[in-house]
Enzyme design. Sequence first.
Site, PDB file in Angstrom:
ATOM      1  CE1 TYR A 193      76.864 -33.774  -6.693  1.00 20.85           C
ATOM      2  CE2 TYR A 193      76.620 -31.719  -4.838  1.00 20.85           C
ATOM      3  CZ  TYR A 193      76.808 -32.174  -5.785  1.00 20.85           C
ATOM      4  OH  TYR A 193      76.781 -31.409  -6.868  1.00 20.85           O
TER       5      TYR A 193
ATOM      6  CG  HIS B   7      82.739 -24.736 -10.728  1.00 18.51           C
ATOM      7  ND1 HIS B   7      82.951 -26.300 -11.648  1.00 18.51           N
ATOM      8  CD2 HIS B   7      81.351 -24.981 -10.623  1.00 18.51           C
ATOM      9  CE1 HIS B   7      81.785 -26.914 -11.675  1.00 18.51           C
ATOM     10  NE2 HIS B   7      81.018 -26.018 -10.911  1.00 18.51           N
TER      11      HIS B   7
ATOM     12  CG  ASN C 265      78.066 -25.619  -3.050  1.00 15.88           C
ATOM     13  OD1 ASN C 265      77.924 -25.220  -3.853  1.00 15.88           O
ATOM     14  ND2 ASN C 265      77.652 -27.943  -3.045  1.00 15.88           N
TER      15      ASN C 265
ATOM     16  CE1 TYR D  29      49.193  13.754  -0.396  1.00 15.59           C
ATOM     17  CE2 TYR D  29      50.307  12.793  -1.724  1.00 15.59           C
ATOM     18  CZ  TYR D  29      49.047  13.884  -1.242  1.00 15.59           C
ATOM     19  OH  TYR D  29      48.055  13.620  -1.568  1.00 15.59           O
TER      20      TYR D  29
ATOM     21  NE  ARG E  46      51.109  17.459   2.812  1.00 22.91           N
ATOM     22  CZ  ARG E  46      49.787  17.012   2.271  1.00 22.91           C
ATOM     23  NH1 ARG E  46      49.281  15.953   3.496  1.00 22.91           N
ATOM     24  NH2 ARG E  46      49.167  17.210   0.761  1.00 22.91           N
TER      25      ARG E  46
ATOM     26  CG  PHE F 272      73.032 -24.678  -3.150  1.00 21.25           C
ATOM     27  CD1 PHE F 272      72.412 -24.158  -3.745  1.00 21.25           C
ATOM     28  CD2 PHE F 272      73.347 -26.726  -2.470  1.00 21.25           C
ATOM     29  CE1 PHE F 272      71.758 -25.834  -4.558  1.00 21.25           C
ATOM     30  CE2 PHE F 272      72.589 -27.483  -3.031  1.00 21.25           C
ATOM     31  CZ  PHE F 272      72.179 -26.945  -3.942  1.00 21.25           C
TER      32      PHE F 272
ATOM     33  CD  GLU G  88      73.315 -26.453 -10.880  1.00 16.93           C
ATOM     34  OE1 GLU G  88      73.806 -25.488 -11.286  1.00 16.93           O
ATOM     35  OE2 GLU G  88      74.372 -26.933  -9.999  1.00 16.93           O
TER      36      GLU G  88
END
Length: 511
Positions: A52, A82, A195, A281, A284, A330, A415
Amino acid sequence: MQITGENITLENLYQIAHNPSIKAELSASGRANMQKSRDYIEGRIASGEVMYGVNTGFGAFSSVRISDAEIEQLQRNLIRSHSMGIGAPFTKTETRAMMVLRANALAKGHSGIRPLVVEKILEFLNNDIIPVVPSQGSVGASGDLAPLSHLALTIIGEGEAWGADGKIVHVTELLKAKGITPLELKAKEGLSMINGCQVMTSIGLLSLWENRRLLWLADLAGAMSLEGLRGSRKPFDPLIQASRPHAGEGKTGRNLIRLMGETSPIAESHAVNDPRVQDAYSLRCMPAVHGAAKDALRYAVKVLETEANSSTDNPLVFADANKVLSCGNFHGMPVAHAMDFAGIALSSQASISECRISKMISTQMSELPPFLTPNGGLNSGHMIVQVAAASLVSENKVLAHPASVDSIPTSAEKEDHVSMGTIAARKFAQILRNAENVVAMELLSATQALDLLAPLKPSAAVKAAHDHIRKTVPFAKEDRIFSKDVEAIKAMMVSGELMAVVEQAVGELEW
């Protein structure tokens, strides 16, 4: 700086990202590990094995076999297709950090690519040829595919880079001017360059460095506000923190005592003349709230430093074990969760800072003049300082909604679960900017409050910080443009000069 695959820290990444004079090189061990991995993968390619990302398509095309003659074209096509980032680009500093982290991940030697790839990334870095990387378009699935593709596109000579005076130019202009050749991709190298989670991790680590400084300044602002409100030091007694031993709580209590000293003229007046039994608050509970933010910071730093020194490719090559393994290293979820947690914690930290501003302008909660002005009515004083702080705190509440709880399937359901880690990191950076402004506003109001208590004075680092701020930002006898004061104080914060004054007075604070 040597790039070994395992030596990135919060500090050294910040330094090399911000200082172009620091040069980086691939270590001998990193080169050896990468070469062993490359030799192994080339042997398996030569045997005709289908792997792959080496000789197949990507994502939903993983079952498509690519001929040996087309392998290099496959890698170029991957980077081009991409490169789908959009929006405003990351800064040069942020992109420098991405380049270092990308090089470091590859230097671990589990990607099966040539050492030349890392050497070329570092050659660009060292010659200030910094890619233009759009900030949007990553879902943090197979890492930061879109932004890292823009980074890789520049390295192969097809993308854009930052030119002189912040102008964006085609990278070929800079390559020609500096006599540098782009990278020619070989098998698997395009996939290995994109990746991973280096974008979200770099943005996260740079912001966490600044967050650490801000948490120290928040302790300082809280100490100044407590003095301005004539509050009690008793809640910071070490016995109290020891009874609830969260690390951040103890550190905050010790920081506050160091910043204020054991006592001061203001504290002594509180002990004698003030009928209050307990403070609000926001005063303290500073050890608990500020301390929780410190604990979240340390957790996030640990996660992101681990990520910065990890192999995040797919598949991963383990030459000694004779294995090439498809995996999900990844996936950005570890970083996404850490960044969301850090954003929630910092939003809470900014909120308690705004609470103290509100106390200082209120006659119900202090004995100070209304809105911290000597002549109220004619002057509005710090009325809108608190309004602006409230606005930023409420904006942070929206930004603190975790990105990591969202997911949307991509790549034709291949994905199907994604992290949104880059969104989480980008949101955290904006929360940080807002929180810095809120703390700057608190420092402005607290400094004004201390002057209104004259002739009583604070002691220790509170006085040192007050005096330093007053060199630039004078006491406000009447209204003026207070946003300019906030900008001046924030500049002191971001430059580090205000913390330097504090450290000179009482040494380094804990985080």
